[in-house]
Design a protein around this motif. Structure first.
Motif, short mmCIF file in Angstrom:
data_model
loop_
_atom_site.label_atom_id
_atom_site.label_comp_id
_atom_site.label_asym_id
_atom_site.label_seq_id
_atom_site.Cartn_x
_atom_site.Cartn_y
_atom_site.Cartn_z
N UNK A 167 5.03 2.71 9.14
CA UNK A 167 5.25 3.06 7.74
C UNK A 167 5.02 4.54 7.48
N UNK A 168 4.04 5.13 8.14
CA UNK A 168 3.82 6.56 7.97
C UNK A 168 4.99 7.36 8.53
N UNK A 169 5.48 6.94 9.71
CA UNK A 169 6.62 7.64 10.29
C UNK A 169 7.87 7.51 9.41
N UNK A 170 8.01 6.36 8.77
CA UNK A 170 9.14 6.17 7.85
C UNK A 170 9.02 7.15 6.69
N UNK A 171 7.83 7.27 6.14
CA UNK A 171 7.60 8.18 5.01
C UNK A 171 7.83 9.64 5.41
N UNK A 172 7.52 9.94 6.65
CA UNK A 172 7.68 11.32 7.14
C UNK A 172 9.10 11.59 7.63
N UNK B 33 -9.31 13.56 3.66
CA UNK B 33 -8.91 13.66 2.26
C UNK B 33 -7.43 13.36 2.07
N UNK B 34 -6.70 13.25 3.16
CA UNK B 34 -5.28 12.93 3.09
C UNK B 34 -5.09 11.42 3.09
N UNK B 35 -3.83 10.98 3.02
CA UNK B 35 -3.53 9.55 2.96
C UNK B 35 -3.49 8.88 4.33
N UNK B 36 -3.74 9.65 5.39
CA UNK B 36 -3.66 9.07 6.74
C UNK B 36 -4.77 8.02 6.94
N UNK B 37 -4.50 7.01 7.76
CA UNK B 37 -5.53 6.01 8.04
C UNK B 37 -6.71 6.63 8.78
N UNK C 294 0.83 -1.21 0.00
CA UNK C 294 0.00 0.00 0.00
C UNK C 294 0.87 1.26 0.00
N UNK C 295 1.99 1.20 0.70
CA UNK C 295 2.88 2.35 0.80
C UNK C 295 3.96 2.34 -0.29
N UNK C 296 3.86 1.40 -1.25
CA UNK C 296 4.80 1.36 -2.36
C UNK C 296 6.20 0.98 -1.97
N UNK C 297 6.34 0.12 -0.94
CA UNK C 297 7.66 -0.20 -0.42
C UNK C 297 8.11 -1.62 -0.74
N UNK C 298 7.26 -2.41 -1.38
CA UNK C 298 7.65 -3.76 -1.78
C UNK C 298 8.68 -3.66 -2.90
N UNK C 299 9.77 -4.41 -2.74
CA UNK C 299 10.81 -4.39 -3.76
C UNK C 299 11.84 -3.30 -3.58
N UNK D 65 9.69 6.72 20.03
CA UNK D 65 8.49 7.17 20.73
C UNK D 65 7.36 7.44 19.76
N UNK D 66 7.67 7.84 18.53
CA UNK D 66 6.63 8.18 17.58
C UNK D 66 5.94 6.95 17.01
N UNK D 67 6.48 5.78 17.30
CA UNK D 67 5.93 4.56 16.72
C UNK D 67 4.75 4.04 17.52
N UNK D 68 4.57 4.57 18.69
CA UNK D 68 3.44 4.15 19.52
C UNK D 68 2.44 5.29 19.57
#
Length: 255
Positions: free
Chosen positions: A146-151, A216-220, A96-101, A157-160
């Motif tokens: 995955x969102x934190x990685x993209x950002x 309207x954003x990509x956030x869950x 979904x986040x385009x990270x496969x491969x 701490x941001x992962x929880x």
């Protein structure tokens, strides 16, 4: 000889949770395993891995019971089985986040697994919900990572993203159902468990995980998680609050 322990003790797999109530199917399954040796239960879970006929929440409950009883070999074997069951879902999140491969795929998949295992072996009451709604918890953590990685955020701490303060229960924002103490009342937790799907998941994501109804954003959001419209989400939430208010009124009448 197997590298895993073959514990013969019968264990209390179905011990009640402190703040949540397991799904009836999961609880009944755990009760049926109460008199079985741990090694037999592990074999059943190995069989369930092939056809996914056993709810994954049962793996969490069994793993925690085994580790708590000192049967580390069997406990970690169950965690290994559980991790295998999350592989496909992890790949879907990455896709979904385009990270496969990409060169980041392996590291991110490993991080999702690590965080999941940390939550599964946790003895904190706030992590009990993994025994009730595993995939809701898993999806939440995976999306956060995955969102934190993209950002570009890498601080742990941001992962929880639970709306919690260390050592306290989730902050709950209720509306019409505010008369119920959702954080402290076991009766209230039982009422939440009575809600039918998808109302229960919508209510949990709104008031426990602090999800937006839609965006309207990509956030869950609740809408994207349930794959429904924002209008449907609001309908689920209104109906859930109506039911909870009705149950609260009945409880008050009986007091």
């Amino acid at each position: 000889m197997s590298k895993y322990s073959t514990t013969t003790l019968s264990l209390n797999f179905a011990r009640p949770l402190e703040t949540y109530v397991r799904e009836g199917l999961v609880q009944d399954l755990l009760v049926s395993w109460e008199r079985l040796p741990a090694r037999i239960v592990v074999r059943k879970l190995e069989g369930g891995l092939r056809d996914e006929g056993i709810p994954i929440e049962a793996y969490v409950a069994v793993a925690r019971t085994l580790l708590r009883s000192g049967a580390d070999g069997d406990g970690w074997r169950v965690i290994e089985l559980l991790a295998q069951r999350t592989t496909g879902r992890t790949l879907r999140h990455l896709a979904v986040w385009g990270l496969v491969g990409t060169r980041h795929q392996e590291d991110l998949a490993r991080e999702i697994t690590r965080v999941t295992i940390e939550c599964v072996i946790s003895t904190s009451a706030r992590d009990e919900f993994w025994e009730c709604r595993f995939w809701t918890c898993f999806d939440r953590r995976a999306r956060t990572i995955l969102r934190d990685f993209r950002c570009g955020r890498t601080d742990e701490a941001s992962w929880d993203e639970w709306t919690e303060i260390e050592g306290r229960e989730p902050i709950v924002r209720t509306h019409r159902a505010s008369s119920i103490d959702w954080t402290d009342s076991l009766a209230a937790r039982s009422a939440l468990a009575r809600l039918p799907e998808p109302m229960r998941t919508a209510f949990y994501l709104k008031h426990y995980a602090d999800y937006k109804e839609e965006s309207r954003t990509a956030e869950p959001t609740i809408a994207s998680t349930l794959r429904v419209s924002g209008r449907s989400v609001r309908k689920y939430l209104r109906r859930a609050e109506q039911l909870l208010d009705e149950w609260r009124a009945e409880e008050t009448d009986h007091d």
